[in-house]
Design a protein around this motif. Structure first.
Motif, PDB file in Angstrom:
ATOM      1  N   PRO A   1       0.802  -1.234   0.000  1.00  0.00           N
ATOM      2  CA  PRO A   1       0.000   0.000   0.000  1.00  0.00           C
ATOM      3  C   PRO A   1       0.828   1.274   0.000  1.00  0.00           C
ATOM      4  CG  PRO A   1      -0.079  -1.095   2.146  1.00  0.00           C
ATOM      5  CD  PRO A   1       0.546  -2.063   1.188  1.00  0.00           C
ATOM      6  N   THR A   2       2.027   1.209   0.569  1.00  0.00           N
ATOM      7  CA  THR A   2       2.859   2.415   0.617  1.00  0.00           C
ATOM      8  C   THR A   2       3.318   2.848  -0.771  1.00  0.00           C
ATOM      9  OG1 THR A   2       4.775   0.995   1.095  1.00  0.00           O
ATOM     10  CG2 THR A   2       3.661   2.012   2.975  1.00  0.00           C
ATOM     11  N   ARG A   3       3.273   1.942  -1.760  1.00  0.00           N
ATOM     12  CA  ARG A   3       3.650   2.311  -3.124  1.00  0.00           C
ATOM     13  C   ARG A   3       2.656   3.295  -3.720  1.00  0.00           C
ATOM     14  NH1 ARG A   3       4.813  -2.850  -6.735  1.00  0.00           N
ATOM     15  NH2 ARG A   3       5.125  -1.163  -8.238  1.00  0.00           N
ATOM     16  N   ALA A   4       1.431   3.299  -3.186  1.00  0.00           N
ATOM     17  CA  ALA A   4       0.413   4.200  -3.704  1.00  0.00           C
ATOM     18  C   ALA A   4       0.449   5.567  -3.032  1.00  0.00           C
ATOM     19  CB  ALA A   4      -0.972   3.579  -3.521  1.00  0.00           C
ATOM     20  N   LEU A   5       1.280   5.697  -1.973  1.00  0.00           N
ATOM     21  CA  LEU A   5       1.301   6.940  -1.198  1.00  0.00           C
ATOM     22  C   LEU A   5       2.669   7.599  -1.275  1.00  0.00           C
ATOM     23  CD1 LEU A   5      -0.606   5.671   1.976  1.00  0.00           C
ATOM     24  CD2 LEU A   5      -1.532   6.972   0.049  1.00  0.00           C
ATOM     25  N   ASP A   6       2.699   8.864  -1.564  1.00  0.00           N
ATOM     26  CA  ASP A   6       3.940   9.637  -1.612  1.00  0.00           C
ATOM     27  C   ASP A   6       4.258  10.121  -0.195  1.00  0.00           C
ATOM     28  OD1 ASP A   6       5.928  11.642  -1.947  1.00  0.00           O
ATOM     29  OD2 ASP A   6       5.250  11.969  -4.012  1.00  0.00           O
ATOM     30  N   PRO A   7       5.425   9.768   0.338  1.00  0.00           N
ATOM     31  CA  PRO A   7       5.762  10.160   1.717  1.00  0.00           C
ATOM     32  C   PRO A   7       5.926  11.661   1.911  1.00  0.00           C
ATOM     33  CG  PRO A   7       7.690   9.237   0.618  1.00  0.00           C
ATOM     34  CD  PRO A   7       6.519   8.983  -0.283  1.00  0.00           C
ATOM     35  N   MET A   8       6.020  12.423   0.814  1.00  0.00           N
ATOM     36  CA  MET A   8       6.244  13.862   0.914  1.00  0.00           C
ATOM     37  C   MET A   8       4.948  14.661   1.070  1.00  0.00           C
ATOM     38  SD  MET A   8       9.485  14.112   0.836  1.00  0.00           S
ATOM     39  CE  MET A   8       9.705  15.874   0.579  1.00  0.00           C
ATOM     40  N   PHE A   9       3.809  14.013   0.851  1.00  0.00           N
ATOM     41  CA  PHE A   9       2.533  14.731   0.894  1.00  0.00           C
ATOM     42  C   PHE A   9       1.568  14.037   1.848  1.00  0.00           C
ATOM     43  CE2 PHE A   9       4.443  15.518  -3.220  1.00  0.00           C
ATOM     44  CZ  PHE A   9       4.338  16.900  -3.345  1.00  0.00           C
ATOM     45  N   THR A  10       0.634  14.781   2.391  1.00  0.00           N
ATOM     46  CA  THR A  10      -0.365  14.210   3.286  1.00  0.00           C
ATOM     47  C   THR A  10      -1.325  13.331   2.491  1.00  0.00           C
ATOM     48  OG1 THR A  10      -1.919  16.044   3.020  1.00  0.00           O
ATOM     49  CG2 THR A  10      -0.273  16.225   4.805  1.00  0.00           C
ATOM     50  N   VAL A  11      -2.021  12.461   3.223  1.00  0.00           N
ATOM     51  CA  VAL A  11      -3.042  11.611   2.599  1.00  0.00           C
ATOM     52  C   VAL A  11      -4.096  12.484   1.936  1.00  0.00           C
ATOM     53  CG1 VAL A  11      -4.946  10.021   3.092  1.00  0.00           C
ATOM     54  CG2 VAL A  11      -2.696   9.649   4.135  1.00  0.00           C
ATOM     55  N   GLY A  12      -4.498  13.560   2.615  1.00  0.00           N
ATOM     56  CA  GLY A  12      -5.531  14.434   2.081  1.00  0.00           C
ATOM     57  C   GLY A  12      -5.154  15.085   0.765  1.00  0.00           C
ATOM     58  N   SER A  13      -3.918  15.575   0.674  1.00  0.00           N
ATOM     59  CA  SER A  13      -3.501  16.240  -0.565  1.00  0.00           C
ATOM     60  C   SER A  13      -3.451  15.261  -1.729  1.00  0.00           C
ATOM     61  CB  SER A  13      -2.130  16.902  -0.369  1.00  0.00           C
ATOM     62  OG  SER A  13      -1.129  15.935  -0.107  1.00  0.00           O
ATOM     63  N   GLN A  14      -3.030  14.039  -1.465  1.00  0.00           N
ATOM     64  CA  GLN A  14      -2.961  13.041  -2.535  1.00  0.00           C
ATOM     65  C   GLN A  14      -4.350  12.578  -2.959  1.00  0.00           C
ATOM     66  OE1 GLN A  14       0.388  10.077  -2.058  1.00  0.00           O
ATOM     67  NE2 GLN A  14       0.558  11.056  -0.055  1.00  0.00           N
ATOM     68  N   LEU A  15      -5.214  12.367  -1.980  1.00  0.00           N
ATOM     69  CA  LEU A  15      -6.552  11.884  -2.292  1.00  0.00           C
ATOM     70  C   LEU A  15      -7.378  12.954  -3.014  1.00  0.00           C
ATOM     71  CD1 LEU A  15      -8.461   9.531  -2.082  1.00  0.00           C
ATOM     72  CD2 LEU A  15      -9.022  10.211   0.256  1.00  0.00           C
ATOM     73  N   THR A  16      -7.304  14.177  -2.551  1.00  0.00           N
ATOM     74  CA  THR A  16      -8.066  15.247  -3.215  1.00  0.00           C
ATOM     75  C   THR A  16      -7.529  15.532  -4.620  1.00  0.00           C
ATOM     76  OG1 THR A  16      -6.673  16.910  -2.098  1.00  0.00           O
ATOM     77  CG2 THR A  16      -8.788  16.372  -1.073  1.00  0.00           C
ATOM     78  N   ALA A  17      -6.222  15.399  -4.815  1.00  0.00           N
ATOM     79  CA  ALA A  17      -5.648  15.608  -6.152  1.00  0.00           C
ATOM     80  C   ALA A  17      -6.193  14.574  -7.138  1.00  0.00           C
ATOM     81  CB  ALA A  17      -4.130  15.534  -6.082  1.00  0.00           C
ATOM     82  N   ALA A  18      -6.280  13.326  -6.680  1.00  0.00           N
ATOM     83  CA  ALA A  18      -6.809  12.259  -7.546  1.00  0.00           C
ATOM     84  C   ALA A  18      -8.280  12.495  -7.851  1.00  0.00           C
ATOM     85  CB  ALA A  18      -6.615  10.901  -6.868  1.00  0.00           C
ATOM     86  N   ILE A  19      -9.036  12.917  -6.841  1.00  0.00           N
ATOM     87  CA  ILE A  19     -10.470  13.155  -7.031  1.00  0.00           C
ATOM     88  C   ILE A  19     -10.700  14.313  -7.996  1.00  0.00           C
ATOM     89  CG2 ILE A  19     -12.583  13.905  -5.859  1.00  0.00           C
ATOM     90  CD1 ILE A  19     -11.506  12.386  -3.372  1.00  0.00           C
TER      91      ILE A  19
END
Length: 312
Positions: free
Chosen positions: A69-87
């Protein structure tokens, strides 16, 4: 794939399960390409589709979950910023609406405190929670097919059960379909509707879970079931599991005949010719074995072979 169902894709390591799942989305590693066959998706052949077409499919129609699962998450950004960017990219909504949907998705995947997780970085959440976030990311574009490549491998048993229950719940609630790549036949029996058994880059048996697991018609499927640690003791009364001699052949050594023949207890000269995927004798699906009528119902012979030294 039938809509609203879970298909289990099983086989030994090296059989090509993960590579096949990457090929569905045009995500093959550099140097690899689809040389033959077809990937049919709503009238489009994804095997020959342009990158522009694949970009429209990825995330919007077909999504992917990896075993890490960590491959889908960038350690430099929060979960919120990554999820909202995708949405925002996939649903074409504004920042405020994207934040609302992000919190809703985290709630849908069973996260108790979405606002806290949205503010967190990948290293601040557990492995199980990271996998839930990865599933939320996969749902950002409302796909109709989810490809899950061993999504519970890196998790402990309790969390595994929760993630599998979550996937099954998503199928029921959203009507989406799931391709579940796994080594675990127990998982297949638990949440899958259909199953495809892969060996050396090709499907050797398909059918409903009940038909394949209870009435296997291919020797390789029989061997996998006999090697399952959750199965009953072998006929000789010992606790030793059956084993399949040898290893999965590398792509460069594949033969034109049955690719399992060199490891099969039932192989004969007629197995050295090209073998088609013919309809099952019982139920829907197919079997790639010229001797299937002779070996049906003989899966217990794999267990006996362990006790007598593997004699053919």
């Amino acid at each position: 794939m039938r809509p609203g169902t879970v298909l289990g894709l099983v086989g030994e390591s090296g059989c090509g399960k993960s590579v096949t799942s990457y090929a569905l989305l045009g995500l093959l590693a550099p140097g690899l390409s689809v040389r033959s066959g077809r990937i049919g998706w709503h009238g489009t052949d994804l095997a020959t589709a342009t990158e522009k077409t694949l970009q429209k499919v990825r995330g919007n129609e077909v999504a992917f979950i990896s075993q890490e699962p960590t491959r889908a998450l960038d350690p430099m950004f929060t979960v919120g910023s990554q999820l909202t960017a995708a949405i925002k990219r996939l649903r074409r909504v504004g920042a405020g609406e994207a934040k609302r949907i992000a919190a809703e998705l985290l709630d849908d995947v069973g996260i108790v405190d979405p606002p806290k997780v949205l503010r967190s970085y990948a290293h601040q959440i557990s492995g199980g929670m990271a996998q839930r976030v990865a599933i939320a990311l996969a749902l950002s574009g409302e796909p109709s097919l989810l490809v899950a490549d061993e999504p519970t491998t890196a998790l402990d048993v309790t969390i595994q059960a929760e993630i599998l229950a979550l996937l099954r719940g998503l199928v029921a609630e959203r009507g989406m379909s799931v391709i579940l790549v796994t080594h675990d036949l127990g998982v297949v029996a638990d949440i899958c509707d259909d199953v495809s058994v892969m060996y050396a880059g090709e499907i050797v048996e398909t059918g409903s879970v009940r038909d394949v697991l209870l009435r296997p018609e291919h020797p390789y499927t029989m061997a996998l079931l006999a090697a399952d640690p959750h199965s009953s003791l072998d006929l000789a009364g010992t606790a030793r599991l059956a084993s399949i001699p040898g290893q999965v052949p590398l792509p460069g050594s594949w033969t034109s005949g049955c690719r399992f023949a060199q490891r099969c207890r039932f192989a004969r000269d007629e197995c050295l010719v090209t073998v088609a995927l013919d309809p099952r004798a019982e139920g829907d699906g197919g079997v790639r074995c010229v001797r299937r009528d002779d070996v049906r119902g003989r899966q217990d012979e794999w267990r006996v072979a362990v006790s007598i030294g593997g004699e053919r």
